[in-house]
Design an enzyme around this catalytic site. Structure first.
Site, PDB file in Angstrom:
ATOM      1  CG  ASN A  69      -1.975  -1.067   1.180  1.00 49.76           C
ATOM      2  OD1 ASN A  69      -2.528  -1.359   0.126  1.00 49.76           O
ATOM      3  ND2 ASN A  69      -2.267  -1.653   2.328  1.00 49.76           N
ATOM      4  CB  CYS A  78      -4.856  -5.468  -4.742  1.00 49.54           C
ATOM      5  SG  CYS A  78      -5.401  -4.004  -5.642  1.00 49.54           S
ATOM      6  CG  ASN A  80      -9.798  -2.517  -8.787  1.00 49.65           C
ATOM      7  OD1 ASN A  80     -10.647  -3.115  -9.437  1.00 49.65           O
ATOM      8  ND2 ASN A  80     -10.107  -1.582  -7.900  1.00 49.65           N
ATOM      9  CG  ASN A 167      -7.342  -7.437   1.104  1.00 51.27           C
ATOM     10  OD1 ASN A 167      -6.391  -8.047   1.546  1.00 51.27           O
ATOM     11  ND2 ASN A 167      -7.296  -6.776  -0.043  1.00 51.27           N
ATOM     12  CD  GLU A 219      -8.426   0.194  -1.596  1.00 51.65           C
ATOM     13  OE1 GLU A 219      -7.536  -0.640  -1.305  1.00 51.65           O
ATOM     14  OE2 GLU A 219      -8.623   0.601  -2.750  1.00 51.65           O
ATOM     15  CB  CYS A 228     -11.696  -1.076  -3.022  1.00 52.20           C
ATOM     16  SG  CYS A 228     -11.090  -2.465  -2.030  1.00 52.20           S
ATOM     17  N   GLY A 229     -11.164  -3.332  -5.709  1.00 57.64           N
ATOM     18  CA  GLY A 229     -11.653  -4.556  -6.341  1.00 57.64           C
ATOM     19  C   GLY A 229     -12.198  -5.574  -5.362  1.00 57.64           C
TER      20      GLY A 229
END
Length: 327
Positions: A69, A78, A80, A167, A219, A228-229
């Site tokens: 990050n 993640c 995306n 996540n 996020e 945010c995928g």
């Protein structure tokens, strides 16, 4: 010489680093330090980014992805970002379907039909899935999980659902998204708090109709992002459980976000953990950055060479047309 790629999925911005280009891979400490500098909007490159995606090798998969990050912390996954890494590995290998190793799972990815001319797309698996409080981790009145539950300590008169994919995500469906309320809650739950000891991604979602959502996410480790995928994926799963009469399992969901839109596919299992999620969306490369490895390691970006692409204009044209058709 080293080549970085500036990329985005739904305007969730990243730099891609293939460690195989380096004479010696960066350590976790070096990656954290480099990411904080590289992704900073003032000290970094090209107005910074939401994170650095680190590509490596794995004998069981075509490649690996680590997610650092912007604040230097590491995320488990993640969605995306995985699309952009998948495109990089596909172009490097010539393959269109393969697996990418993430911190918690080897995930299936595949090239999808382009969303529009010059807007390449990929479909990626989002897993593993859990709602168990111990997995997130999460604590509230010793509840084993949180599903459509009022938590007045968070926001009065709203209900919340918690899902890890992997996540951790906290999701609330609202009639109107208030960014200041979302931002306040996101900040509170990502500083020391009794509910999410490791922090959490917080999403507010508005139902637009059958299989139609708008999602905005604060996020963990980043703050507000354009998309945010994993957040959109977790929200899609929560939607199917909370609004079953508005869910058509035969069709993809269309999920709008501040950076554009994606599609998600939800196949419900007997439990959330046995359900399957896929995230389908753009993998746009906006620039290639070339510099000496020694300068990169030293954080010296004064001599970089930047070659921009025309993909961003194509993506924006796609988003303009797609949002008009959806809304």
């Amino acid at each position: 010489m080293l080549t970085l790629i500036k990329a985005h999925g739904s305007e969730n911005q990243f730099f891609l680093l293939d460690q195989s280009q380096l004479t010696k891979p960066l350590t976790t400490t070096e990656l954290s330090r480099t990411t904080r500098h590289l992704c900073h909007p003032q000290t970094g490159l090209l107005d910074g980014a939401d994170g650095l995606l680190v590509i490596g090798s794995n004998p069981a998969c075509l490649g690996t992805m680590r997610v650092i990050n912007a604040d230097g912390s590491e995320a488990k996954m993640c969605g995306n970002g995985l699309r952009t890494v998948s495109r990089y590995l596909a172009e490097k290998s010539g393959k269109s379907r393969f697996q990418v190793a993430t911190l918690e799972a080897n995930l299936d990815v595949s090239r999808s039909a382009s969303l529009a001319p010059n807007v390449p797309a990929f479909s990626v698996q989002i897993a593993p899935i859990s709602m168990a409080a111990a997995t997130l981790p999460f604590a509230y009145h010793q509840l084993p999980e949180l599903f459509n539950t009022a938590v007045p300590e968070f926001v009065p008169n709203q209900t919340f659902t918690a899902i890890a994919v992997p996540n951790p995500h906290l999701i609330s469906f609202v009639d109107q998204i208030e960014s200041d309320v979302l931002g306040d809650l996101g900040q509170r739950l990502n500083t020391p708090n009794p509910y999410f000891p490791e922090g959490v991604n917080v999403s507010f979602a508005k139902v637009l109709g059958p299989n139609r959502l708008f999602v905005q996410t604060y996020e963990r480790g980043v703050g507000f992002t354009n998309a945010c995928g994993t957040g959109m994926s977790a929200t899609s799963l929560a939607f199917t459980m909370q609004f079953p009469t508005l869910f058509d399992p035969a069709s993809d969901l269309v999920v709008l976000n501040p950076g554009g839109l994606v599609k998600t596919h939800v196949a419900l299992g007997k439990t959330p953990a046995t359900s399957t999620l896929r995230l389908i969306g753009n993998a746009t490369f906006t620039a290639k950055i070339t510099l000496d490895e020694s300068d990169f390691r030293a954080g010296n970006f004064s001599t970089v060479r930047i070659e921009t692409t025309d993909e961003e204009a194509a993506y924006q044209a796609f988003v303009h047309h797609a949002k008009r058709s959806v809304l």
